[in-house]
Design an enzyme around this catalytic site. Structure first.
Site, PDB file in Angstrom:
ATOM      1  N   LYS A   1      41.460  -7.670  30.840  1.00 13.06           N
ATOM      2  CA  LYS A   1      41.109  -6.603  29.896  1.00 13.06           C
ATOM      3  C   LYS A   1      42.050  -6.641  28.701  1.00 13.06           C
ATOM      4  O   LYS A   1      43.192  -7.070  28.826  1.00 13.06           O
ATOM      5  CB  LYS A   1      41.260  -5.234  30.589  1.00 13.06           C
ATOM      6  CG  LYS A   1      40.192  -4.921  31.607  1.00 13.06           C
ATOM      7  CD  LYS A   1      40.376  -3.502  32.154  1.00 13.06           C
ATOM      8  CE  LYS A   1      39.300  -3.159  33.161  1.00 13.06           C
ATOM      9  NZ  LYS A   1      37.963  -3.039  32.594  1.00 13.06           N
TER      10      LYS A   1
ATOM     11  N   ARG B   1      31.495  -3.630  41.864  1.00 16.41           N
ATOM     12  CA  ARG B   1      30.274  -3.937  42.623  1.00 16.41           C
ATOM     13  C   ARG B   1      30.544  -4.978  43.706  1.00 16.41           C
ATOM     14  O   ARG B   1      29.861  -4.998  44.729  1.00 16.41           O
ATOM     15  CB  ARG B   1      29.172  -4.395  41.658  1.00 16.41           C
ATOM     16  CG  ARG B   1      29.516  -5.631  40.875  1.00 16.41           C
ATOM     17  CD  ARG B   1      28.663  -5.818  39.632  1.00 16.41           C
ATOM     18  NE  ARG B   1      29.109  -4.987  38.505  1.00 16.41           N
ATOM     19  CZ  ARG B   1      28.531  -4.953  37.314  1.00 16.41           C
ATOM     20  NH1 ARG B   1      27.472  -5.714  37.084  1.00 16.41           N
ATOM     21  NH2 ARG B   1      28.994  -4.182  36.356  1.00 16.41           N
TER      22      ARG B   1
HETATM   23  N1  BES Z   1      36.651  -0.094  36.142  1.00 17.78           N
HETATM   24  C1  BES Z   1      35.854  -0.691  35.144  1.00 17.78           C
HETATM   25  C2  BES Z   1      34.892   0.290  34.484  1.00 17.78           C
HETATM   26  C3  BES Z   1      35.502   1.259  33.499  1.00 17.78           C
HETATM   27  C4  BES Z   1      35.910   0.836  32.251  1.00 17.78           C
HETATM   28  C5  BES Z   1      35.583   2.582  33.833  1.00 17.78           C
HETATM   29  C6  BES Z   1      36.433   1.761  31.357  1.00 17.78           C
HETATM   30  C7  BES Z   1      36.083   3.510  32.930  1.00 17.78           C
HETATM   31  C8  BES Z   1      36.510   3.091  31.689  1.00 17.78           C
HETATM   32  C9  BES Z   1      35.006  -1.800  35.749  1.00 17.78           C
HETATM   33  O1  BES Z   1      35.602  -2.500  36.776  1.00 17.78           O
HETATM   34  C10 BES Z   1      34.743  -2.780  34.658  1.00 17.78           C
HETATM   35  O2  BES Z   1      35.670  -3.387  34.191  1.00 17.78           O
HETATM   36  N2  BES Z   1      33.484  -2.916  34.262  1.00 17.78           N
HETATM   37  C11 BES Z   1      33.112  -3.778  33.219  1.00 17.78           C
HETATM   38  C12 BES Z   1      31.853  -4.485  33.630  1.00 17.78           C
HETATM   39  C13 BES Z   1      31.443  -5.587  32.694  1.00 17.78           C
HETATM   40  C14 BES Z   1      32.415  -6.725  32.790  1.00 17.78           C
HETATM   41  C15 BES Z   1      30.065  -6.036  33.080  1.00 17.78           C
HETATM   42  C16 BES Z   1      32.897  -2.946  31.955  1.00 17.78           C
HETATM   43  O3  BES Z   1      32.366  -1.830  32.069  1.00 17.78           O
HETATM   44  O4  BES Z   1      33.308  -3.373  30.893  1.00 17.78           O
HETATM   45 MN    MN Z   2      36.782  -4.121  36.074  1.00 14.83          MN
END
Ligand code: BES
Ligand code: MN
Ligand code: ZN
Length: 495
Positions: free
Chosen positions: A277, A351
Protein backbone atom coordinates in the site's frame (compact mmCIF):
# COMPACT_ATOMS: atom_id res chain seq x y z
CA UNK A 1 -21.74 3.14 34.04
CA UNK A 2 -24.95 2.03 35.71
CA UNK A 3 -28.48 2.51 34.41
CA UNK A 4 -31.72 2.18 36.31
CA UNK A 5 -35.40 3.10 36.25
CA UNK A 6 -37.38 5.11 38.77
CA UNK A 7 -40.88 6.49 39.00
CA UNK A 8 -41.09 9.75 40.92
CA UNK A 9 -41.58 13.48 41.02
CA UNK A 10 -38.71 15.56 39.53
CA UNK A 11 -38.63 18.01 42.47
CA UNK A 12 -38.23 15.23 45.04
CA UNK A 13 -35.67 12.93 43.38
CA UNK A 14 -32.27 13.29 45.05
CA UNK A 15 -29.53 13.32 42.42
CA UNK A 16 -26.55 15.25 41.09
CA UNK A 17 -28.69 16.62 38.30
CA UNK A 18 -32.29 16.36 37.20
CA UNK A 19 -32.87 16.76 33.47
CA UNK A 20 -36.19 18.05 32.07
CA UNK A 21 -37.28 19.21 28.63
CA UNK A 22 -38.52 22.52 27.25
CA UNK A 23 -40.24 22.73 23.86
CA UNK A 24 -39.38 25.27 21.18
CA UNK A 25 -41.26 28.46 22.03
CA UNK A 26 -40.81 27.89 25.76
CA UNK A 27 -43.60 25.45 26.60
CA UNK A 28 -42.54 23.32 29.57
CA UNK A 29 -42.76 19.52 29.49
CA UNK A 30 -44.89 17.91 32.21
CA UNK A 31 -41.86 17.15 34.39
CA UNK A 32 -40.57 20.70 33.89
CA UNK A 33 -43.96 22.12 34.93
CA UNK A 34 -43.78 20.22 38.22
CA UNK A 35 -40.25 21.52 38.84
CA UNK A 36 -41.34 25.05 37.97
CA UNK A 37 -44.17 24.91 40.48
CA UNK A 38 -41.87 23.55 43.21
CA UNK A 39 -39.30 26.24 42.39
CA UNK A 40 -41.85 29.08 42.47
CA UNK A 41 -41.76 29.88 38.71
CA UNK A 42 -37.94 29.96 38.43
CA UNK A 43 -38.04 28.09 35.13
CA UNK A 44 -40.85 30.08 33.54
CA UNK A 45 -39.10 33.31 34.59
CA UNK A 46 -35.89 32.24 32.84
CA UNK A 47 -37.84 31.36 29.73
CA UNK A 48 -39.72 34.66 29.79
CA UNK A 49 -36.39 36.51 29.98
CA UNK A 50 -35.09 34.57 26.96
CA UNK A 51 -32.41 32.48 28.72
CA UNK A 52 -33.92 29.29 27.31
CA UNK A 53 -35.81 29.12 24.02
CA UNK A 54 -36.38 25.38 23.84
CA UNK A 55 -34.64 25.11 20.46
CA UNK A 56 -33.62 21.47 19.91
CA UNK A 57 -30.42 20.42 21.71
CA UNK A 58 -29.84 23.75 23.48
CA UNK A 59 -29.17 23.53 27.21
CA UNK A 60 -29.35 25.63 30.36
CA UNK A 61 -27.73 24.40 33.56
CA UNK A 62 -29.02 25.74 36.89
CA UNK A 63 -27.56 25.28 40.36
CA UNK A 64 -29.24 25.04 43.75
CA UNK A 65 -32.75 25.70 42.51
CA UNK A 66 -34.94 26.37 45.57
CA UNK A 67 -37.58 23.74 46.21
CA UNK A 68 -35.70 21.10 44.19
CA UNK A 69 -33.93 18.17 45.87
CA UNK A 70 -31.38 17.62 43.07
CA UNK A 71 -28.14 19.62 43.22
CA UNK A 72 -28.60 20.84 39.65
CA UNK A 73 -31.34 21.25 37.09
CA UNK A 74 -30.57 20.84 33.40
CA UNK A 75 -33.10 22.28 30.98
CA UNK A 76 -32.82 20.69 27.59
CA UNK A 77 -34.37 22.09 24.42
CA UNK A 78 -36.68 19.57 22.75
CA UNK A 79 -37.42 21.62 19.64
CA UNK A 80 -40.78 21.52 17.88
CA UNK A 81 -42.68 18.26 18.48
CA UNK A 82 -43.66 18.22 14.78
CA UNK A 83 -39.97 18.31 13.74
CA UNK A 84 -38.90 15.51 16.09
CA UNK A 85 -37.13 12.60 14.38
CA UNK A 86 -34.35 10.08 15.11
CA UNK A 87 -31.60 12.55 14.17
CA UNK A 88 -32.95 15.36 16.39
CA UNK A 89 -33.40 12.89 19.26
CA UNK A 90 -29.75 11.88 18.99
CA UNK A 91 -28.67 15.55 18.91
CA UNK A 92 -30.71 16.20 22.07
CA UNK A 93 -29.22 13.18 23.87
CA UNK A 94 -25.68 14.08 22.82
CA UNK A 95 -26.12 17.63 24.12
CA UNK A 96 -27.62 16.32 27.38
CA UNK A 97 -24.68 14.05 28.17
CA UNK A 98 -22.10 16.58 26.96
CA UNK A 99 -23.48 19.08 29.47
CA UNK A 100 -23.78 16.47 32.25
CA UNK A 101 -20.19 15.39 31.65
CA UNK A 102 -19.11 19.01 32.04
CA UNK A 103 -20.41 18.97 35.64
CA UNK A 104 -19.06 17.06 38.65
CA UNK A 105 -22.43 15.25 39.02
CA UNK A 106 -21.95 11.54 39.76
CA UNK A 107 -25.52 10.65 38.96
CA UNK A 108 -28.37 12.14 36.96
CA UNK A 109 -32.11 11.60 36.67
CA UNK A 110 -33.47 12.02 33.14
CA UNK A 111 -37.13 12.88 32.63
CA UNK A 112 -37.11 12.34 28.92
CA UNK A 113 -39.46 9.42 28.56
CA UNK A 114 -42.78 11.08 29.22
CA UNK A 115 -43.07 13.10 26.08
CA UNK A 116 -41.34 14.95 23.37
CA UNK A 117 -38.03 13.18 22.95
CA UNK A 118 -38.19 10.70 20.11
CA UNK A 119 -41.20 8.90 18.76
CA UNK A 120 -40.58 5.78 20.82
CA UNK A 121 -39.56 5.84 24.49
CA UNK A 122 -37.72 2.52 24.29
CA UNK A 123 -35.66 3.59 21.29
CA UNK A 124 -34.78 6.84 23.03
CA UNK A 125 -33.70 5.07 26.24
CA UNK A 126 -31.54 2.67 24.22
CA UNK A 127 -29.81 5.48 22.39
CA UNK A 128 -29.29 7.36 25.67
CA UNK A 129 -27.42 4.37 27.09
CA UNK A 130 -25.24 4.09 23.98
CA UNK A 131 -24.49 7.82 23.91
CA UNK A 132 -23.67 7.92 27.64
CA UNK A 133 -21.26 5.01 27.12
CA UNK A 134 -19.77 6.58 23.98
CA UNK A 135 -19.07 9.85 25.78
CA UNK A 136 -17.39 8.10 28.72
CA UNK A 137 -15.13 6.03 26.43
CA UNK A 138 -11.43 6.89 26.66
CA UNK A 139 -8.86 5.94 24.00
CA UNK A 140 -5.79 7.29 25.79
CA UNK A 141 -4.84 4.21 27.82
CA UNK A 142 -1.34 4.23 26.29
CA UNK A 143 -0.62 7.86 27.18
CA UNK A 144 1.58 8.34 30.24
CA UNK A 145 -0.95 10.78 31.68
CA UNK A 146 -4.42 9.63 30.61
CA UNK A 147 -7.42 11.94 31.04
CA UNK A 148 -9.60 11.41 34.11
CA UNK A 149 -12.45 8.94 33.72
CA UNK A 150 -15.94 10.43 33.42
CA UNK A 151 -17.46 11.40 36.78
CA UNK A 152 -21.01 10.51 35.75
CA UNK A 153 -21.47 6.94 36.93
CA UNK A 154 -25.19 6.39 37.29
CA UNK A 155 -28.03 7.38 34.96
CA UNK A 156 -31.62 7.07 36.16
CA UNK A 157 -34.41 6.96 33.60
CA UNK A 158 -37.07 8.69 35.60
CA UNK A 159 -40.74 9.06 34.77
CA UNK A 160 -43.91 10.49 36.26
CA UNK A 161 -45.93 7.48 35.25
CA UNK A 162 -45.20 3.81 35.78
CA UNK A 163 -42.43 2.76 33.38
CA UNK A 164 -43.21 0.07 30.80
CA UNK A 165 -42.55 -3.52 31.84
CA UNK A 166 -40.02 -4.09 29.06
CA UNK A 167 -37.86 -1.05 29.79
CA UNK A 168 -35.72 -2.85 32.37
CA UNK A 169 -34.82 -5.66 29.94
CA UNK A 170 -34.12 -3.10 27.23
CA UNK A 171 -31.73 -1.20 29.49
CA UNK A 172 -29.91 -4.36 30.57
CA UNK A 173 -29.55 -5.50 26.98
CA UNK A 174 -28.38 -2.10 25.83
CA UNK A 175 -25.81 -1.88 28.62
CA UNK A 176 -24.46 -5.25 27.39
CA UNK A 177 -24.36 -3.87 23.82
CA UNK A 178 -22.47 -0.79 25.06
CA UNK A 179 -19.94 -3.05 26.79
CA UNK A 180 -19.56 -5.09 23.60
CA UNK A 181 -18.98 -1.90 21.61
CA UNK A 182 -16.41 -0.77 24.16
CA UNK A 183 -14.51 -4.04 23.73
CA UNK A 184 -14.65 -3.73 19.93
CA UNK A 185 -13.39 -0.13 20.12
CA UNK A 186 -10.60 -0.90 22.56
CA UNK A 187 -9.32 -3.82 20.46
CA UNK A 188 -9.69 -1.82 17.24
CA UNK A 189 -7.70 1.13 18.53
CA UNK A 190 -4.79 -1.00 19.78
CA UNK A 191 -1.75 -0.75 17.50
CA UNK A 192 -0.59 -3.66 15.36
CA UNK A 193 2.47 -4.30 17.54
CA UNK A 194 0.21 -5.04 20.52
CA UNK A 195 -2.97 -6.40 18.94
CA UNK A 196 -1.49 -9.40 17.09
CA UNK A 197 -3.32 -12.62 16.16
CA UNK A 198 -1.93 -14.12 19.40
CA UNK A 199 -3.35 -11.18 21.38
CA UNK A 200 -6.80 -11.63 19.83
CA UNK A 201 -6.79 -15.34 20.59
CA UNK A 202 -5.76 -14.62 24.20
CA UNK A 203 -8.74 -12.31 24.45
CA UNK A 204 -11.09 -14.92 23.00
CA UNK A 205 -9.78 -17.42 25.57
CA UNK A 206 -10.37 -14.83 28.32
CA UNK A 207 -14.05 -14.60 27.26
CA UNK A 208 -14.24 -18.39 27.67
CA UNK A 209 -12.93 -17.99 31.24
CA UNK A 210 -15.45 -15.30 32.19
CA UNK A 211 -18.57 -16.71 30.51
CA UNK A 212 -19.69 -20.25 31.29
CA UNK A 213 -21.60 -20.59 28.04
CA UNK A 214 -18.67 -19.62 25.77
CA UNK A 215 -16.22 -22.29 24.65
CA UNK A 216 -13.15 -21.03 22.78
CA UNK A 217 -10.79 -23.07 20.64
CA UNK A 218 -7.75 -21.82 18.72
CA UNK A 219 -6.34 -23.59 15.67
CA UNK A 220 -2.65 -23.14 14.81
CA UNK A 221 -1.07 -22.97 11.34
CA UNK A 222 -0.27 -26.71 11.36
CA UNK A 223 -3.95 -27.46 12.00
CA UNK A 224 -4.96 -25.19 9.13
CA UNK A 225 -2.45 -26.94 6.91
CA UNK A 226 -4.17 -30.25 7.68
CA UNK A 227 -7.55 -28.73 6.83
CA UNK A 228 -6.17 -27.56 3.47
CA UNK A 229 -6.56 -23.83 4.11
CA UNK A 230 -4.10 -22.89 1.37
CA UNK A 231 -5.80 -19.56 0.74
CA UNK A 232 -5.71 -18.33 4.36
CA UNK A 233 -2.13 -19.56 4.82
CA UNK A 234 -0.96 -17.71 1.67
CA UNK A 235 -1.81 -14.41 3.37
CA UNK A 236 0.21 -15.07 6.54
CA UNK A 237 3.29 -16.38 4.66
CA UNK A 238 5.20 -13.09 4.84
CA UNK A 239 4.57 -12.53 8.54
CA UNK A 240 6.63 -13.47 11.59
CA UNK A 241 3.48 -13.57 13.70
CA UNK A 242 1.69 -16.95 13.77
CA UNK A 243 -1.81 -16.97 12.25
CA UNK A 244 -4.74 -18.25 14.34
CA UNK A 245 -8.22 -19.51 13.59
CA UNK A 246 -10.35 -18.72 16.62
CA UNK A 247 -13.79 -20.17 17.29
CA UNK A 248 -16.08 -19.15 20.13
CA UNK A 249 -19.14 -21.32 20.64
CA UNK A 250 -21.93 -19.74 22.68
CA UNK A 251 -24.58 -22.24 23.74
CA UNK A 252 -27.58 -20.29 24.97
CA UNK A 253 -30.28 -22.20 23.08
CA UNK A 254 -31.28 -25.83 23.19
CA UNK A 255 -28.91 -28.49 21.93
CA UNK A 256 -30.67 -29.22 18.68
CA UNK A 257 -30.98 -25.62 17.58
CA UNK A 258 -28.73 -24.79 14.60
CA UNK A 259 -26.33 -21.93 15.36
CA UNK A 260 -25.92 -18.57 13.72
CA UNK A 261 -22.27 -18.21 12.74
CA UNK A 262 -20.49 -14.83 12.73
CA UNK A 263 -17.21 -14.73 10.77
CA UNK A 264 -14.96 -11.71 11.40
CA UNK A 265 -11.98 -10.59 9.30
CA UNK A 266 -9.01 -10.34 11.66
CA UNK A 267 -6.10 -8.84 9.70
CA UNK A 268 -4.22 -7.24 12.60
CA UNK A 269 -2.21 -5.17 10.12
CA UNK A 270 -2.64 -4.87 6.37
CA UNK A 271 0.44 -3.54 4.58
CA UNK A 272 -0.91 -4.89 1.29
CA UNK A 273 1.89 -7.49 1.21
CA UNK A 274 4.03 -7.49 -1.96
CA UNK A 275 1.32 -5.33 -3.58
CA UNK A 276 2.38 -2.82 -0.94
CA UNK A 277 0.00 0.00 0.00
CA UNK A 278 1.07 3.65 -0.34
CA UNK A 279 2.37 5.24 2.88
CA UNK A 280 -0.32 7.85 3.54
CA UNK A 281 -2.65 6.79 6.36
CA UNK A 282 -1.30 3.25 6.29
CA UNK A 283 -1.41 3.28 10.11
CA UNK A 284 -5.20 2.97 9.79
CA UNK A 285 -4.72 -0.58 8.54
CA UNK A 286 -4.38 -1.55 12.22
CA UNK A 287 -8.20 -1.34 12.01
CA UNK A 288 -8.32 -4.20 9.51
CA UNK A 289 -9.30 -6.52 12.39
CA UNK A 290 -12.47 -4.59 13.24
CA UNK A 291 -14.66 -7.38 11.83
CA UNK A 292 -13.01 -9.75 14.31
CA UNK A 293 -13.39 -7.18 17.10
CA UNK A 294 -17.11 -6.83 16.34
CA UNK A 295 -17.54 -10.59 16.60
CA UNK A 296 -15.79 -10.62 20.00
CA UNK A 297 -17.87 -7.65 21.16
CA UNK A 298 -21.10 -9.30 20.00
CA UNK A 299 -20.24 -12.64 21.62
CA UNK A 300 -19.50 -10.85 24.90
CA UNK A 301 -22.75 -8.87 24.66
CA UNK A 302 -25.00 -11.89 24.09
CA UNK A 303 -23.22 -13.83 26.86
CA UNK A 304 -23.75 -10.90 29.24
CA UNK A 305 -27.46 -10.73 28.43
CA UNK A 306 -27.78 -14.53 28.52
CA UNK A 307 -29.48 -14.64 25.12
CA UNK A 308 -31.30 -17.91 24.46
CA UNK A 309 -29.72 -18.74 21.13
CA UNK A 310 -26.77 -20.73 19.79
CA UNK A 311 -24.13 -18.53 18.18
CA UNK A 312 -20.64 -19.34 16.91
CA UNK A 313 -17.91 -16.76 16.30
CA UNK A 314 -15.22 -17.68 13.77
CA UNK A 315 -12.18 -15.43 13.48
CA UNK A 316 -9.42 -16.00 10.93
CA UNK A 317 -6.59 -13.72 12.04
CA UNK A 318 -3.11 -12.93 10.71
CA UNK A 319 -0.95 -10.09 9.39
CA UNK A 320 -0.52 -9.20 5.72
CA UNK A 321 3.20 -8.46 5.32
CA UNK A 322 5.78 -8.38 2.52
CA UNK A 323 8.93 -10.51 2.89
CA UNK A 324 11.28 -12.78 0.94
CA UNK A 325 8.84 -15.65 1.22
CA UNK A 326 5.61 -13.67 0.98
CA UNK A 327 2.98 -14.63 -1.58
CA UNK A 328 3.58 -12.89 -4.94
CA UNK A 329 1.16 -11.57 -7.56
CA UNK A 330 0.42 -14.40 -9.96
CA UNK A 331 0.79 -17.12 -7.32
CA UNK A 332 -1.94 -19.76 -7.41
CA UNK A 333 -3.23 -21.36 -4.21
CA UNK A 334 -5.81 -24.04 -3.37
CA UNK A 335 -8.53 -23.08 -0.92
CA UNK A 336 -10.08 -25.46 1.63
CA UNK A 337 -13.08 -25.80 -0.73
CA UNK A 338 -10.76 -27.23 -3.39
CA UNK A 339 -11.24 -24.22 -5.68
CA UNK A 340 -7.99 -22.69 -6.93
CA UNK A 341 -7.29 -18.95 -6.78
CA UNK A 342 -4.89 -16.83 -8.79
CA UNK A 343 -3.70 -14.05 -6.47
CA UNK A 344 -3.28 -11.05 -8.75
CA UNK A 345 -3.10 -8.55 -5.92
CA UNK A 346 -1.85 -9.54 -2.46
CA UNK A 347 -3.71 -6.53 -1.04
CA UNK A 348 -7.03 -8.25 -1.70
CA UNK A 349 -6.23 -10.52 1.26
CA UNK A 350 -9.44 -10.26 3.29
CA UNK A 351 -11.40 -12.48 0.90
CA UNK A 352 -8.51 -14.97 0.93
CA UNK A 353 -8.71 -15.55 4.68
CA UNK A 354 -12.50 -15.32 4.75
CA UNK A 355 -13.12 -17.91 2.02
CA UNK A 356 -11.40 -20.62 4.06
CA UNK A 357 -13.11 -19.51 7.27
CA UNK A 358 -16.47 -19.62 5.43
CA UNK A 359 -15.80 -23.13 4.13
CA UNK A 360 -14.78 -24.15 7.66
CA UNK A 361 -18.02 -22.68 9.08
CA UNK A 362 -20.13 -25.33 7.30
CA UNK A 363 -18.99 -27.80 9.97
CA UNK A 364 -21.27 -26.10 12.50
CA UNK A 365 -24.31 -26.96 10.32
CA UNK A 366 -25.34 -23.32 10.52
CA UNK A 367 -28.81 -21.85 10.32
CA UNK A 368 -27.23 -18.67 8.95
CA UNK A 369 -23.68 -17.36 8.40
CA UNK A 370 -22.83 -13.65 8.50
CA UNK A 371 -19.34 -12.39 7.76
CA UNK A 372 -18.15 -8.96 8.83
CA UNK A 373 -15.12 -7.42 7.15
CA UNK A 374 -13.27 -4.19 6.43
CA UNK A 375 -13.10 -5.58 2.93
CA UNK A 376 -12.90 -2.87 0.27
CA UNK A 377 -11.84 0.76 -0.06
CA UNK A 378 -14.52 0.93 -2.77
CA UNK A 379 -17.20 0.55 -0.08
CA UNK A 380 -15.99 3.79 1.53
CA UNK A 381 -16.39 5.51 -1.85
CA UNK A 382 -19.87 4.05 -2.35
CA UNK A 383 -21.45 4.58 1.07
CA UNK A 384 -19.11 6.89 2.97
CA UNK A 385 -18.96 6.52 6.73
CA UNK A 386 -22.68 6.14 7.43
CA UNK A 387 -23.96 2.79 6.14
CA UNK A 388 -22.38 -0.67 6.08
CA UNK A 389 -22.48 -2.43 2.71
CA UNK A 390 -24.80 -5.45 2.89
CA UNK A 391 -25.05 -8.50 0.63
CA UNK A 392 -27.07 -11.68 1.10
CA UNK A 393 -27.87 -14.83 -0.86
CA UNK A 394 -31.43 -14.75 0.55
CA UNK A 395 -33.63 -11.65 0.47
CA UNK A 396 -35.44 -12.41 3.75
CA UNK A 397 -32.11 -12.40 5.59
CA UNK A 398 -31.12 -9.10 3.95
CA UNK A 399 -34.41 -7.55 5.07
CA UNK A 400 -33.97 -8.79 8.65
CA UNK A 401 -30.47 -7.34 8.86
CA UNK A 402 -31.57 -4.01 7.35
CA UNK A 403 -34.42 -3.85 9.90
CA UNK A 404 -32.08 -4.68 12.81
CA UNK A 405 -29.79 -1.89 11.64
CA UNK A 406 -32.67 0.61 11.65
CA UNK A 407 -33.81 -0.54 15.08
CA UNK A 408 -30.32 -0.21 16.55
CA UNK A 409 -29.48 2.94 14.56
CA UNK A 410 -26.51 1.08 13.05
CA UNK A 411 -27.69 1.07 9.49
CA UNK A 412 -26.71 -0.97 6.44
CA UNK A 413 -27.53 -0.58 2.75
CA UNK A 414 -28.00 -3.51 0.40
CA UNK A 415 -25.96 -3.92 -2.80
CA UNK A 416 -26.56 -6.45 -5.58
CA UNK A 417 -24.99 -9.89 -5.62
CA UNK A 418 -26.05 -10.60 -9.21
CA UNK A 419 -24.34 -13.28 -11.27
CA UNK A 420 -23.74 -10.66 -13.96
CA UNK A 421 -20.67 -9.57 -11.97
CA UNK A 422 -19.20 -13.08 -11.61
CA UNK A 423 -17.29 -13.20 -14.97
CA UNK A 424 -15.08 -10.34 -13.70
CA UNK A 425 -13.39 -12.94 -11.47
CA UNK A 426 -12.56 -15.35 -14.33
CA UNK A 427 -8.89 -16.35 -14.56
CA UNK A 428 -6.98 -17.96 -17.46
CA UNK A 429 -5.02 -20.16 -15.07
CA UNK A 430 -7.12 -20.94 -11.98
CA UNK A 431 -10.78 -21.36 -11.00
CA UNK A 432 -10.88 -17.65 -10.20
CA UNK A 433 -8.72 -14.61 -9.57
CA UNK A 434 -8.85 -12.66 -6.34
CA UNK A 435 -9.66 -9.25 -7.88
CA UNK A 436 -12.31 -8.08 -10.32
CA UNK A 437 -10.95 -4.67 -11.34
CA UNK A 438 -11.81 -1.17 -10.08
CA UNK A 439 -15.42 -1.06 -11.24
CA UNK A 440 -17.83 -2.35 -8.61
CA UNK A 441 -14.98 -3.41 -6.31
CA UNK A 442 -17.24 -3.95 -3.29
CA UNK A 443 -19.59 -6.12 -5.33
CA UNK A 444 -16.90 -8.29 -6.95
CA UNK A 445 -15.36 -8.88 -3.50
CA UNK A 446 -18.76 -10.10 -2.26
CA UNK A 447 -19.17 -12.20 -5.44
CA UNK A 448 -15.83 -13.85 -4.63
CA UNK A 449 -17.09 -14.81 -1.15
CA UNK A 450 -20.41 -16.02 -2.62
CA UNK A 451 -18.48 -18.79 -4.40
CA UNK A 452 -17.72 -20.29 -0.98
CA UNK A 453 -21.13 -19.92 0.68
CA UNK A 454 -23.49 -21.80 -1.62
CA UNK A 455 -24.31 -24.45 0.99
CA UNK A 456 -26.03 -22.19 3.51
CA UNK A 457 -27.94 -18.96 4.07
CA UNK A 458 -25.35 -16.19 4.12
CA UNK A 459 -24.88 -12.44 4.42
CA UNK A 460 -21.80 -10.25 4.13
CA UNK A 461 -21.27 -6.87 5.81
CA UNK A 462 -18.55 -4.64 4.34
CA UNK A 463 -17.65 -2.31 7.22
CA UNK A 464 -14.66 -0.58 5.57
CA UNK A 465 -16.30 2.86 5.92
CA UNK A 466 -18.02 2.38 9.26
CA UNK A 467 -15.67 0.50 11.59
CA UNK A 468 -13.54 3.54 12.35
CA UNK A 469 -13.35 7.30 11.81
CA UNK A 470 -10.31 9.20 10.52
CA UNK A 471 -8.84 12.64 11.05
CA UNK A 472 -9.40 14.54 14.31
CA UNK A 473 -11.97 12.03 15.52
CA UNK A 474 -9.76 9.04 14.66
CA UNK A 475 -10.95 5.95 16.50
CA UNK A 476 -12.89 2.71 16.23
CA UNK A 477 -16.70 3.08 16.32
CA UNK A 478 -17.68 -0.30 17.79
CA UNK A 479 -19.98 -0.86 14.81
CA UNK A 480 -21.64 -3.16 13.78
CA UNK A 481 -21.99 -4.62 17.30
CA UNK A 482 -25.42 -2.90 17.70
CA UNK A 483 -26.77 -4.26 14.40
CA UNK A 484 -25.49 -7.80 14.99
CA UNK A 485 -26.72 -7.93 18.57
CA UNK A 486 -30.14 -6.57 17.61
CA UNK A 487 -30.43 -9.19 14.85
CA UNK A 488 -29.60 -11.94 17.36
CA UNK A 489 -32.05 -10.52 19.93
CA UNK A 490 -34.76 -10.56 17.24
CA UNK A 491 -33.88 -14.12 16.26
CA UNK A 492 -34.01 -15.28 19.88
CA UNK A 493 -37.40 -13.58 20.32
CA UNK A 494 -38.76 -15.32 17.20
CA UNK A 495 -37.88 -18.78 18.55
N1 BES B 1 -8.36 -3.69 4.22
C1 BES B 1 -8.44 -3.26 2.87
C2 BES B 1 -9.72 -2.49 2.57
C3 BES B 1 -9.77 -1.07 3.09
C4 BES B 1 -9.04 -0.07 2.50
C5 BES B 1 -10.62 -0.77 4.12
C6 BES B 1 -9.14 1.23 2.98
C7 BES B 1 -10.74 0.53 4.59
C8 BES B 1 -10.00 1.53 4.01
C9 BES B 1 -8.42 -4.46 1.94
O1 BES B 1 -7.64 -5.52 2.36
C10 BES B 1 -7.84 -3.99 0.65
O2 BES B 1 -6.69 -3.63 0.63
N2 BES B 1 -8.64 -3.99 -0.41
C11 BES B 1 -8.23 -3.54 -1.67
C12 BES B 1 -8.75 -4.49 -2.70
C13 BES B 1 -8.22 -4.24 -4.08
C14 BES B 1 -6.76 -4.59 -4.14
C15 BES B 1 -9.00 -5.09 -5.04
C16 BES B 1 -8.77 -2.13 -1.88
O3 BES B 1 -9.91 -1.87 -1.46
O4 BES B 1 -8.06 -1.29 -2.39
MN1 MN C 1 -5.62 -5.33 1.76
ZN1 ZN D 1 -7.38 -5.72 4.36
Amino acid sequence: MEFSIKQGSPDLLKSGCVVVGVFDGGKLSKAAQILDKAAKDTLSDLIARGDMTGKAATTLLLHKVPGVAAERVLLIGLGKPSASNNKSTLDILNATFKTLNGTPAKDAALFLNDEGVGKDATWTAKQAVLIAAEQSFRADGLKSDPAKPATLKHVVFASLEKPSATLKTTLEQTAAIANGMELAKTLGNLPGNICTPTYLSAHALALDKVHKKIKTTVLEEKDMQKLGMGSFLSVTRGSEQPAKLITLEYKGGDKKQKPIVLVGKGITFDTGGISLKPGAEMDEMKYDMCGAASVLGTMQAIAEMGLELNVVGVIPTCENMPSGIATKPGDIVTSMSGQTIEILNTDAEGRLILCDALTYSAKFEPDTVIDIATLTGACVIALGHVAHGLFANEDKLAKELLAAGEQAHDRAWQLPLWDDYQPLLDSNFADMQNIGGRAGGTITAACFLARFTKEYRWAHLDIAGTAWLSGKQKGATGRPVPLLTQYLINRAAAK
